[in-house]
Design a protein around this motif. Structure first.
Motif, PDB file in Angstrom:
ATOM      1  N   THR A 155       0.828  -1.210   0.000  1.00  0.00           N
ATOM      2  CA  THR A 155       0.000   0.000   0.000  1.00  0.00           C
ATOM      3  C   THR A 155       0.861   1.258   0.000  1.00  0.00           C
ATOM      4  N   ALA A 156       2.169   1.093  -0.188  1.00  0.00           N
ATOM      5  CA  ALA A 156       3.056   2.259  -0.221  1.00  0.00           C
ATOM      6  C   ALA A 156       2.769   3.067  -1.479  1.00  0.00           C
ATOM      7  N   ALA A 157       2.975   4.383  -1.380  1.00  0.00           N
ATOM      8  CA  ALA A 157       2.696   5.274  -2.510  1.00  0.00           C
ATOM      9  C   ALA A 157       3.533   4.888  -3.727  1.00  0.00           C
ATOM     10  N   THR A 158       4.747   4.398  -3.471  1.00  0.00           N
ATOM     11  CA  THR A 158       5.646   3.994  -4.559  1.00  0.00           C
ATOM     12  C   THR A 158       5.911   2.495  -4.465  1.00  0.00           C
ATOM     13  N   LYS A 159       5.842   1.799  -5.589  1.00  0.00           N
ATOM     14  CA  LYS A 159       6.148   0.370  -5.613  1.00  0.00           C
ATOM     15  C   LYS A 159       7.646   0.195  -5.830  1.00  0.00           C
ATOM     16  N   TYR A 160       8.303  -0.410  -4.843  1.00  0.00           N
ATOM     17  CA  TYR A 160       9.757  -0.538  -4.899  1.00  0.00           C
ATOM     18  C   TYR A 160      10.191  -1.899  -5.432  1.00  0.00           C
ATOM     19  N   THR A 161      11.208  -1.879  -6.287  1.00  0.00           N
ATOM     20  CA  THR A 161      11.836  -3.109  -6.749  1.00  0.00           C
ATOM     21  C   THR A 161      12.894  -3.490  -5.729  1.00  0.00           C
ATOM     22  N   GLY A 162      12.809  -4.701  -5.215  1.00  0.00           N
ATOM     23  CA  GLY A 162      13.722  -5.124  -4.153  1.00  0.00           C
ATOM     24  C   GLY A 162      15.190  -5.011  -4.539  1.00  0.00           C
ATOM     25  N   ARG A 163      15.986  -4.575  -3.586  1.00  0.00           N
ATOM     26  CA  ARG A 163      17.438  -4.469  -3.790  1.00  0.00           C
ATOM     27  C   ARG A 163      18.127  -5.400  -2.800  1.00  0.00           C
ATOM     28  N   ASP A 164      18.863  -6.363  -3.309  1.00  0.00           N
ATOM     29  CA  ASP A 164      19.500  -7.402  -2.496  1.00  0.00           C
ATOM     30  C   ASP A 164      20.737  -6.838  -1.777  1.00  0.00           C
ATOM     31  N   PRO A 165      20.687  -6.673  -0.439  1.00  0.00           N
ATOM     32  CA  PRO A 165      21.835  -6.141   0.293  1.00  0.00           C
ATOM     33  C   PRO A 165      22.955  -7.168   0.437  1.00  0.00           C
TER      34      PRO A 165
ATOM     35  N   ARG B 234       1.812   8.362  15.744  1.00  0.00           N
ATOM     36  CA  ARG B 234       1.474   7.293  14.808  1.00  0.00           C
ATOM     37  C   ARG B 234       1.955   5.951  15.317  1.00  0.00           C
ATOM     38  N   PHE B 235       3.033   5.987  16.103  1.00  0.00           N
ATOM     39  CA  PHE B 235       3.614   4.743  16.575  1.00  0.00           C
ATOM     40  C   PHE B 235       2.895   4.234  17.812  1.00  0.00           C
ATOM     41  N   GLU B 236       1.975   5.054  18.357  1.00  0.00           N
ATOM     42  CA  GLU B 236       1.254   4.664  19.563  1.00  0.00           C
ATOM     43  C   GLU B 236      -0.231   4.553  19.267  1.00  0.00           C
ATOM     44  N   GLY B 237      -0.993   5.604  19.647  1.00  0.00           N
ATOM     45  CA  GLY B 237      -2.435   5.535  19.511  1.00  0.00           C
ATOM     46  C   GLY B 237      -2.925   5.294  18.108  1.00  0.00           C
ATOM     47  N   ASP B 238      -2.339   5.993  17.124  1.00  0.00           N
ATOM     48  CA  ASP B 238      -2.829   5.876  15.761  1.00  0.00           C
ATOM     49  C   ASP B 238      -2.238   4.692  15.009  1.00  0.00           C
ATOM     50  N   ARG B 239      -1.220   4.075  15.580  1.00  0.00           N
ATOM     51  CA  ARG B 239      -0.522   3.015  14.858  1.00  0.00           C
ATOM     52  C   ARG B 239      -1.446   1.841  14.543  1.00  0.00           C
ATOM     53  N   GLU B 240      -2.183   1.365  15.563  1.00  0.00           N
ATOM     54  CA  GLU B 240      -3.050   0.225  15.340  1.00  0.00           C
ATOM     55  C   GLU B 240      -4.150   0.543  14.332  1.00  0.00           C
ATOM     56  N   ALA B 241      -4.676   1.781  14.407  1.00  0.00           N
ATOM     57  CA  ALA B 241      -5.728   2.173  13.466  1.00  0.00           C
ATOM     58  C   ALA B 241      -5.197   2.164  12.041  1.00  0.00           C
ATOM     59  N   LEU B 242      -3.960   2.666  11.860  1.00  0.00           N
ATOM     60  CA  LEU B 242      -3.372   2.704  10.526  1.00  0.00           C
ATOM     61  C   LEU B 242      -3.083   1.300  10.019  1.00  0.00           C
ATOM     62  N   LEU B 243      -2.559   0.450  10.901  1.00  0.00           N
ATOM     63  CA  LEU B 243      -2.260  -0.923  10.510  1.00  0.00           C
ATOM     64  C   LEU B 243      -3.546  -1.663  10.150  1.00  0.00           C
ATOM     65  N   GLU B 244      -4.617  -1.401  10.907  1.00  0.00           N
ATOM     66  CA  GLU B 244      -5.901  -2.030  10.622  1.00  0.00           C
ATOM     67  C   GLU B 244      -6.424  -1.579   9.259  1.00  0.00           C
ATOM     68  N   GLU B 245      -6.211  -0.296   8.950  1.00  0.00           N
ATOM     69  CA  GLU B 245      -6.632   0.228   7.650  1.00  0.00           C
ATOM     70  C   GLU B 245      -5.848  -0.437   6.532  1.00  0.00           C
ATOM     71  N   LEU B 246      -4.538  -0.617   6.745  1.00  0.00           N
ATOM     72  CA  LEU B 246      -3.708  -1.278   5.737  1.00  0.00           C
ATOM     73  C   LEU B 246      -4.150  -2.722   5.531  1.00  0.00           C
ATOM     74  N   ARG B 247      -4.477  -3.412   6.636  1.00  0.00           N
ATOM     75  CA  ARG B 247      -4.926  -4.804   6.530  1.00  0.00           C
ATOM     76  C   ARG B 247      -6.251  -4.891   5.773  1.00  0.00           C
ATOM     77  N   ALA B 248      -7.152  -3.925   6.064  1.00  0.00           N
ATOM     78  CA  ALA B 248      -8.451  -3.915   5.405  1.00  0.00           C
ATOM     79  C   ALA B 248      -8.294  -3.712   3.904  1.00  0.00           C
TER      80      ALA B 248
ATOM     81  N   ARG C 252      -5.679  -4.507   2.134  1.00  0.00           N
ATOM     82  CA  ARG C 252      -5.091  -5.721   1.560  1.00  0.00           C
ATOM     83  C   ARG C 252      -6.156  -6.809   1.400  1.00  0.00           C
ATOM     84  N   THR C 253      -7.035  -6.937   2.423  1.00  0.00           N
ATOM     85  CA  THR C 253      -8.107  -7.927   2.358  1.00  0.00           C
ATOM     86  C   THR C 253      -9.055  -7.636   1.201  1.00  0.00           C
ATOM     87  N   ALA C 254      -9.411  -6.349   1.050  1.00  0.00           N
ATOM     88  CA  ALA C 254     -10.315  -5.952  -0.039  1.00  0.00           C
ATOM     89  C   ALA C 254      -9.692  -6.258  -1.396  1.00  0.00           C
ATOM     90  N   ALA C 255      -8.388  -5.999  -1.527  1.00  0.00           N
ATOM     91  CA  ALA C 255      -7.695  -6.268  -2.785  1.00  0.00           C
ATOM     92  C   ALA C 255      -7.684  -7.761  -3.080  1.00  0.00           C
TER      93      ALA C 255
END
Length: 216
Positions: free
Chosen positions: A38-48, A177-191, A193-196
């Motif tokens: 769901t990132a704004a930019t789709k990244y091509t993996g770079r092997d470290p 974002r890492f505290e109170g809003d973090r779970e809400a954002l993660l839940e939105e991302l999961r939703a 992904r599920t819809a997709a």
């Protein structure tokens, strides 16, 4: 290329998002977005590993211990030390620098011009011109978050603000974002992904039904 490296680690290892975020120097929510596609930019993996920045032994240590912090190879550390200097900004992003500088000046006046210069990759004269509105393009400068503009990572900005706040004797702002809003954002991302996934499954089912009718 921290985001591209994070994309590879997400796809090819069992490391935790915290470990990947810490190694790549990006925010854990950025890693989550990459994993959920769901990132704004789709990244091509770079092997470290192929880039000789991380060994498979180091990755295995991290996979076996979620608390373990990955370490770059000595070769990669030496390369970073040799190339350390003013931040390089792609040509496509340079026009966004004034907006990012204006945002920091507006929201974090405690940050020194020198620190802003290192973070964004600019000069004190440019910062001063933006501050007193004598910059040649002042009428078009709009304060925008430098992280959103892609001029720096959230981790770098947070570290800069925290250091400046400590020096000025004020409390650094907390990343909500890492505290109170973090779970809400993660839940939105999961939703999302599920819809997709559901949409993809419905499309495949429709195609299968069409093929069956054709065969009949």
């Amino acid at each position: 290329m921290p985001h591209a490296t994070a994309a590879w680690l997400v796809d090819n290892t069992g490391l935790t998002f915290v470990q990947i975020a810490d190694y790549c120097g990006i925010h854990i929510l950025e890693v989550q977005a990459i994993a959920d596609e769901t990132a704004a930019t789709k990244y091509t993996g770079r092997d470290p590993v192929r880039a000789h920045e991380l060994s498979m032994e180091e990755i295995e240590k991290g996979q076996n211990d979620p608390e373990y912090k990955l370490k770059m190879t000595k070769q990669a550390q030496d390369t970073i030390r040799r190339t350390r200097g003013p931040r390089y900004t792609p040509v496509s992003k340079r026009q966004d620098k004034p907006d990012g500088i204006a945002w920091i000046l507006k929201n974090h006046p405690e940050v020194s011009d020198g620190a802003i210069g290192k973070l964004i990759g600019t000069t004190r004269n440019t910062i001063a011109a933006i501050r007193d509105r004598s910059h040649w393009n002042s009428s078009n400068i709009v304060a925008k978050d430098p992280v959103t503009l892609g001029l720096c990572s959230q981790r770098e900005l947070d570290a800069l603000v925290s250091k400046a706040a400590k020096k000025a004797g004020i409390k650094a702002p907390e990343d909500s974002r890492f505290e109170g809003d973090r779970e809400a954002l993660l839940e939105e991302l999961r939703a999302e992904r599920t819809a997709a996934n559901e949409a993809r499954a419905a499309e495949e089912a429709s195609e299968a039904a069409g093929n069956d009718e054709t065969a009949a």
